[in-house]
Design a protein around this motif. Structure first.
Motif, mmCIF file in Angstrom:
data_model
loop_
_atom_site.group_PDB
_atom_site.id
_atom_site.type_symbol
_atom_site.label_atom_id
_atom_site.label_comp_id
_atom_site.label_asym_id
_atom_site.label_seq_id
_atom_site.Cartn_x
_atom_site.Cartn_y
_atom_site.Cartn_z
ATOM 1 N N ARG B 171 8.027 11.629 6.829
ATOM 2 C CA ARG B 171 8.113 12.925 6.179
ATOM 3 C C ARG B 171 6.847 13.115 5.380
ATOM 4 O O ARG B 171 6.381 12.226 4.686
ATOM 5 C CB ARG B 171 9.277 12.926 5.188
ATOM 6 N N GLU B 173 5.334 16.059 2.816
ATOM 7 C CA GLU B 173 5.322 17.401 2.266
ATOM 8 C C GLU B 173 3.988 17.600 1.578
ATOM 9 O O GLU B 173 3.323 16.646 1.221
ATOM 10 C CB GLU B 173 6.495 17.566 1.301
ATOM 11 N N GLU B 176 1.751 15.409 -0.877
ATOM 12 C CA GLU B 176 2.475 14.198 -1.234
ATOM 13 C C GLU B 176 2.072 13.072 -0.304
ATOM 14 O O GLU B 176 1.529 13.288 0.764
ATOM 15 C CB GLU B 176 3.975 14.434 -1.082
ATOM 16 N N GLU B 179 6.081 9.529 3.486
ATOM 17 C CA GLU B 179 7.296 8.842 3.086
ATOM 18 C C GLU B 179 8.002 8.402 4.350
ATOM 19 O O GLU B 179 8.213 9.194 5.267
ATOM 20 C CB GLU B 179 8.144 9.828 2.296
ATOM 21 N N LEU B 180 8.346 7.125 4.425
ATOM 22 C CA LEU B 180 9.020 6.632 5.623
ATOM 23 C C LEU B 180 10.514 6.625 5.383
ATOM 24 O O LEU B 180 10.990 6.246 4.325
ATOM 25 C CB LEU B 180 8.560 5.209 5.942
ATOM 26 N N GLU B 181 11.222 7.035 6.398
ATOM 27 C CA GLU B 181 12.669 6.998 6.300
ATOM 28 C C GLU B 181 13.174 6.063 7.378
ATOM 29 O O GLU B 181 12.961 6.295 8.555
ATOM 30 C CB GLU B 181 13.215 8.397 6.536
ATOM 31 N N VAL B 182 13.817 4.989 6.943
ATOM 32 C CA VAL B 182 14.281 4.014 7.916
ATOM 33 C C VAL B 182 15.779 4.166 8.081
ATOM 34 O O VAL B 182 16.518 4.231 7.108
ATOM 35 C CB VAL B 182 13.949 2.584 7.437
#
Lengths: 949, 291
Positions: B171, B173, B176, B179-182
């Motif tokens: 992600r 934005e 920023e 950002e990793l989302e696991v």
């Protein structure tokens, strides 16, 4: 058998790792039931916990059965499970782990239950049993897996134990269906508890089921909370902030959030912006644009009972928020966008009387104004009216204006002193249970004697004429004094402190208990001891005419109070010659006919104390005012019959002066010996902005207050006199006190040395040494001092600055709570005192607020709030508030800060359940608002019904 | 290369046999030996495979890691090969003895997988120029029984087939940090499409004939060989000629034809076997080396 657990983890460096952990499955995990003949139960242990004849009587399951709750049941219905009638419960490891993960307090309560042999609870390690371990399947969420593990274990038990049934308790409909299909007995908690033979109050304790929310239709009142991962990302990127909610003590719709990294608190106003955050919660907030910033409405919210329609309120609040606020008053304002961690606990309070007698849904009003009302369901409302009860919050759905909760237990009748004391102890988190046996076992055996060894180790000071001076009725005497003329013409002054650390050895249960309690709590009519009574009132108390152990500090001083040489510290044995009260000591000093050594000693002490005090004041120490009151209690009814502001005599200040001297001397000594781990006390100098209200108030009387330094402040306070208002100076000092920061304990290794300063006492370093019986900090200081003079050994925790700081943090918290509890107790007694009275008193305006005046009544040392609302709802208020000048005007009468007023005090009985002290204006006369003096009425009759808002 | 000492008579025997399309172990010239293959036997890797081809034993592990893409190719992920020849396999590998062979194998694997069509490496890129998956393919040679290159490449392909890359969402934005989302579900993974991945096929020229899957003895008789990376569709992504002897263009063409045909068959069979194993799902018991 070996299997492995696989999970994928994100590392701090931002990479993604696959982690594999070994997981052993065993075949020797027992079921914990006494009826089972299959398992090899460990022989050493007594019987397995689950009984042969479990006494769970339910109409749903006729046979005897064990209960097996799932995670959500344990989490939400812990109050039910805690009930002594609920026994023979199997707690699966899956459940316990999940509970631990989701709520530490619930986990602790669960552990306590598991440790209680009467509950017959058993933890079954299903995750390690080869027959009950289940692996997660593709497409299965971890919750589903856990549910399946629970069903698997239930099924295993069902096949394992034939004589006793297993009942799975779950509120999850899907889980229940699946279990029933698999041939298991599964019920929801609600159905099960209702089916119990003697369900009684258990039903009330059931947490509010989320599914039953039909209150107020389904109108969504609150914006949705953001998901935790969104919050975390937002916090990382700086868009959101994380902080603790501190609800305003005056208005529960306003709160401050302390955000790490920002020096100012973020202000939050209104129900919608607070978005279901309750005091204490850790939340994520978003800053509002500067144009929407607001400030506290400086409006004392009129009691909530008087607000009527909920919908109306909502609109009202929205309007409130939109009020344009002058720019200079604006504070950083934000709104809550998500809850990171709930800090809900149990709350004391009362039920709000319901219009319908048969209604089962009720609103609960917490004793703390910071907490919103809680909606609960109970069938025993009639029983509970007029009683103090405890309620826990379960949830706060978006459609409900109030959080949903459930009844936990009742404390007793409202207004009874025992109940009310219990309430305020609970509300202030004061540990007040009896000391446990383990603690009592640490006490020395009676009769206590002084051994040869003690004699050798300690200096014998029995021959010195030592006496103690304390308030009347004091049984925990922790300090005694002496003063004698030395051969070289100088004086020797000694301060002798009870040697509590001799009896409380480190790391014993007694030590841990004292450390956790932190301080003795004094309520108006009772004392909650930090250490058991045997120590506090006997062995440690420096009573007269008995040998006692003391920790002594001796100074050699000249008649001009100049110190000669270094102070001496020693463990000693003393024999106090007299336990005097302040008044007795004063009389001895003032009586010209007495010339015995004790009196001479007191006179010398008094003389030295005056010099010390003068010197201290010159240094810039503040003498601040706060009013303390004393109740004279009827010996029969224990109701207060008179109240009086405490008198301050010369001897009070004499004792105080030497205690300060001892504290400062010891602080210096332990800081020199243990620069990194000394337990000290500091009082930070307040930021100049704190003084704004004080300066503003003084200015309204044409006075200037210089707050540039402690000395300047002290001087300008001394000069501030206002003709015709004898109480003016005291009021100014009271206001100054309110501007101050809290003094706190800290560990010397954690702060730079220039922050050690004690602002109020104008001392560069300070600690607490003189009251080890009632403060734990003093015990630590004693231990440090003893180690520094070689009288005692150190131990690892004592020298660990982190540990010491943790102890200090707890002490600070307990201290603050003890203070609040003490004040609450005084308020309580004031109420009891005015129960049968209506009285006119002289008072002074202390603060002017938007819709109220805060009035100080010097005679009773209490403050009342005089609401200035219009006599009828809807009518315009008689008063106009001038924010700049800080005045309220009605016609030609103007109220300034410090103005004298005459007010009438009485107990407001319009709400039978929650009586409170109210005030009405008598003088100056404001037509249509003030009331005639009380003398014209019969005093015993309750005053005319309070005006409706 | 690992050698066995053969007498002239033995060599003649082998060469003559091959001339008659009847090899010393009874195979025809285009026949492979028995192969045992197992995937997913090492739980700490993203993908793994073990291959036993007669006496040749190869273990391959794939580890997926998040890294920055190479600056010249900002939009693709990549594979990194590493070959280790264990000293247990042959005494020649002791010390740094195995390095020469390892480098040779590594180079061939790099070349075989360098074509853009064999593996969709662009799908390994999560964020252009910032973040991509790098698959570290570690090949461990445990025992030598001839035809090491083929065996290694088949094991690599099987391991890649088995590879499960954690599903990660990126992600970003505005303004920023990424950002990793696991995903917390261990079964929520991405698989690689290896249907177009090549395997190496070695044709050894012995006498006037060429054979596939030479045993150690046969290798000792071979003067020149052609190694080619062939995909299931029959396209060749790399060729290497190896050995002292020379090959004339005609025989190269002929060898290429055979190589394509056999390579295609090997690839097809391999995928079939892998899919069959996959179907057994979670109930399949891993064997590892217990046999």
């Amino acid at each position: 058998m070996l299997t492995s657990k696989v999970f994928i983890k994100k590392t701090k460096r931002g990479s993604v790792m696959k982690i594999v952990r070994e997981h052993y499955l065993r075949d020797d995990i027992t079921c914990g039931s006494r009826v089972c003949g299959l398992c090899e139960h460990p022989k050493k242990q007594q019987k397995p916990p689950l009984e042969e004849n479990p006494n769970n009587r339910s109409s749903l399951c006729k046979r005897q059965h064990y209960l097996l709750p799932d995670t959500n049941v344990v989490l939400h219905q812990i109050d039910v499970i805690e009930d002594p009638s609920v026994t023979n419960v199997i707690i699966l490891q899956t459940v316990l782990d999940e509970v631990k993960h989701r709520s530490i307090p619930a986990f602790k309560r669960m552990k306590d239950m598991l440790g209680n042999p009467d509950k017959h609870f058993y933890t079954f390690c299903n995750e390690f049993n080869k027959d009950t371990y289940v692996e997660r399947e593709p497409g299965e969420s971890s919750n589903d897996r856990n549910d399946r593990a629970i069903r698997q274990a239930t099924n295993w038990y069902r096949q394992h134990i034939r004589n006793v049934d297993i009942v799975l308790l779950t509120n999850d409909a899907e889980n229940k269906t699946k279990a029933t299909n698999a041939g298991l007995q599964a019920f929801t908690v609600y159905d099960y508890i209702k089916s119990l033979k003697d369900a009684g109050s258990l039903v009330d304790r059931l947490a509010n089921p989320l599914t039953k929310v039909s209150i107020q239709g389904n109108k969504v009142l609150f914006p949705e909370h953001l998901h935790l991962s969104d919050i975390q990302r937002g916090i990382k990127s700086g868009r959101y902030h994380q902080g603790n909610v501190l609800a305003s003590r005056e208005n529960y719709l306003e709160a401050n959030v302390s955000v790490g990294g920002l020096d100012k608190m973020v202000f939050i106003q209104g129900m919608i912006n607070l978005n279901r955050a309750v005091d204490g919660d850790i939340v994520a907030i978003e800053m509002l644009p500067e144009s929407e910033w607001s400030c506290p409405s400086s409006l004392v919210l009129v009691d909530r009972e008087e607000r009527q329609k909920e919908e109306d309120d909502l609109d009202e609040n929205e309007k409130e928020v939109k009020n344009p606020v002058p720019e200079e008053l604006r504070q950083p304002t934000g709104r809550v966008i998500g809850i990171i961690k709930r800090k809900w606990r149990q709350y004391c309070g009362i039920l709000q009387p319901s219009l319908l007698k048969e209604a089962t849904r009720h609103l609960f009003i917490a004793a703390e104004k910071k907490i919103p009302k809680i909606r609960i369901e109970t069938r025993q409302a009639e029983n509970l009216t007029g009683k103090r009860i405890i309620v826990a919050i379960d949830s706060w759905p978006r459609t409900s204006r109030y959080p949903l909760g459930h009844f936990v237990r009742e404390l007793g009748n409202v207004g009874e002193k025992d109940t009310e004391n219990e309430v305020l102890l609970l509300e202030h988190d004061v540990p007040h249970s009896n000391f446990s046996q383990a603690v009592l076992n640490c006490l020395p055996e009676m009769p206590w004697t002084i051994t040869e060894e003690d004699e050798q180790k300690r200096t014998n000071l029995r021959h010195i004429d030592i006496c103690s001076v304390d308030p009347p009725g004091c049984t925990d005497i922790d300090d005694a004094l002496h003063c004698r003329r030395l051969e070289n013409g100088n004086l020797e002054v000694g301060v002798h402190i009870a040697d509590v650390s001799h009896f409380i050895r480190p790391n014993t249960p007694l030590d841990n208990e004292a450390a956790s309690r932190g301080t003795t709590v004094y309520l108006s009519d009772m004392r909650i001891d930090m250490v058991p009574e045997l120590l506090s009132s006997n062995l440690c108390s420096l009573r007269s005419n008995v040998d006692r152990f003391a920790f002594s500090v001796l100074w050699e001083v000249t008649d001009e109070a100049e110190l000669v040489g270094k102070p001496k510290f020693m463990k000693s044995i003393i024999h106090s010659k007299a336990s005097l009260t302040y008044a007795e000591a004063q009389m001895k000093i003032d009586d010209p006919n007495q010339h015995d050594t004790l009196t001479e000693s007191l006179r010398n002490l008094n003389k030295l104390a005056k010099i010390l005090k003068r010197r201290r004041i010159e240094n810039g120490a503040l003498s601040l005012a706060s009013t303390e009151v004393r109740f004279y209690v009827d010996s029969e009814t224990h109701d207060p019959i008179d109240v009086q502001v405490k008198e301050i005599r010369e001897t009070n200040s004499m004792v105080e002066e030497f205690m300060l001297l001892a504290n400062v001397t010891v602080a210096q000594k332990i800081k020199d010996e243990f620069p990194h781990c000394a337990c000290l006390r500091r009082h930070p100098s307040p930021p100049p902005s704190n003084f704004d209200p004080l300066i503003k108030a003084a200015k309204s009387k044409g006075l200037t207050v210089d707050v540039s330094s402690g000395k300047a402040l002290s001087d300008s306070l001394d000069k501030a006199q206002f003709p015709g208002n004898p109480f003016f100076n005291t009021m100014l000092r009271i206001m100054t006190t309110r501007c101050m920061m809290q003094a706190v304990y800290f560990c010397s290794g954690m702060l730079p040395e220039d922050e050690f300063v004690h602002y109020g006492l104008a001392a560069p370093i300070y600690t607490h040494y003189t009251s080890p019986i009632r403060r734990f900090s003093d015990i630590i200081v004693h231990r440090l001092l003893a180690a520094s003079i070689g009288a005692d050994a150190t131990y690892p925790e004592l020298l660990d600055k982190q540990k010491t700081q943790m102890v200090c943090n707890n002490l600070n918290y307990r201290h603050k709570m003890a203070q609040y509890a003490g004040r609450a107790s005084v308020n309580l007694h004031t109420q009891l005192f005015f129960k049968e009275r209506v009285q006119d008193e002289e008072g002074y305006v202390l603060f002017v607020r938007k819709n109220a005046l805060q009035v100080l009544i010097p005679k009773y040392g209490l403050e009342g709030t005089l609401f200035l609302n219009a006599p009828e709802k809807g009518a315009a208020s008689l008063f106009t508030y001038d924010e700049e000048e800080n005045t309220q005007t009605a016609g030609d009468v103007v109220f300034h800060v410090f103005d004298p007023v005459t007010i009438q005090l009485f107990i407001d009985r319009s709400n039978v359940q929650n009586m409170k002290l109210s005030v009405k204006l008598v003088k100056p006369v404001v037509p249509g608002f003030s009331v005639p003096p009380a003398a014209y009425k019969q005093t015993t009759e309750p005053p005319t019904k309070k005006r409706k808002k | 290369m690992v050698d066995v000492n053969l007498s002239e008579a033995e060599k003649t025997f082998i060469v003559h046999g091959i001339q008659d399309n009847f090899r010393e172990d009874g195979r025809s010239n285009e026949e492979y030996r028995q192969m045992d293959l197992e995937t997913g036997l090492m739980s700490n890797t993203s993908g793994s495979a073990r291959l036993r081809l007669a006496n040749t034993e190869i273990l391959v592990g794939v580890k997926a890691e998040l890294e920055e893409p190479k600056p010249e190719k900002p939009d693709v992920g990549r594979l990194e090969f590493f070959v280790d020849c264990s000293a247990n396999a042959a005494p020649e590998f002791e010390g740094r003895g195995g390095e020469e062979l390892a480098t040779e194998m590594m180079n061939l694997l790099y070349r075989a997988y360098s074509a853009s069509t064999v593996l969709d490496v662009s799908s390994l890129c999560l964020q252009s120029g910032k973040l991509c998956w790098v698959l570290y393919v570690d090949v461990l040679l445990l025992e030598c029984g001839g035809n090491l290159f083929d065996a290694a490449s088949i094991a690599v392909k099987a391991a890649l087939f088995n590879t499960k890359i954690p599903s990660v969402k990126v992600r970003q934005e505005e303004g920023e940090e990424t950002e990793l989302e696991v995903s917390d579900d261990p079964y929520d993974v991405r698989r690689l499409d290896v249907s177009a991945a090549p395997t190496v096929l070695t044709l050894s020229k012995i006498g006037h004939n060429h054979i596939v899957d030479a045993s150690q003895k046969e290798e000792a008789c071979c003067l020149a060989r052609l190694m080619m990376a062939v995909t299931a569709s029959g396209s060749v992504t790399a060729t290497v000629k190896e050995g002292r002897g020379s090959l004339d263009p005609d025989s190269i063409t002929e060898m290429m034809q055979v190589g394509k045909r056999v390579g295609k068959a090997v690839n097809e069979k391999l995928l079939e076997t892998l899919k069959e194993e996959e179907q057994k799902g979670l109930k399949r018991k891993t064997v590892g080396f217990l046999r």
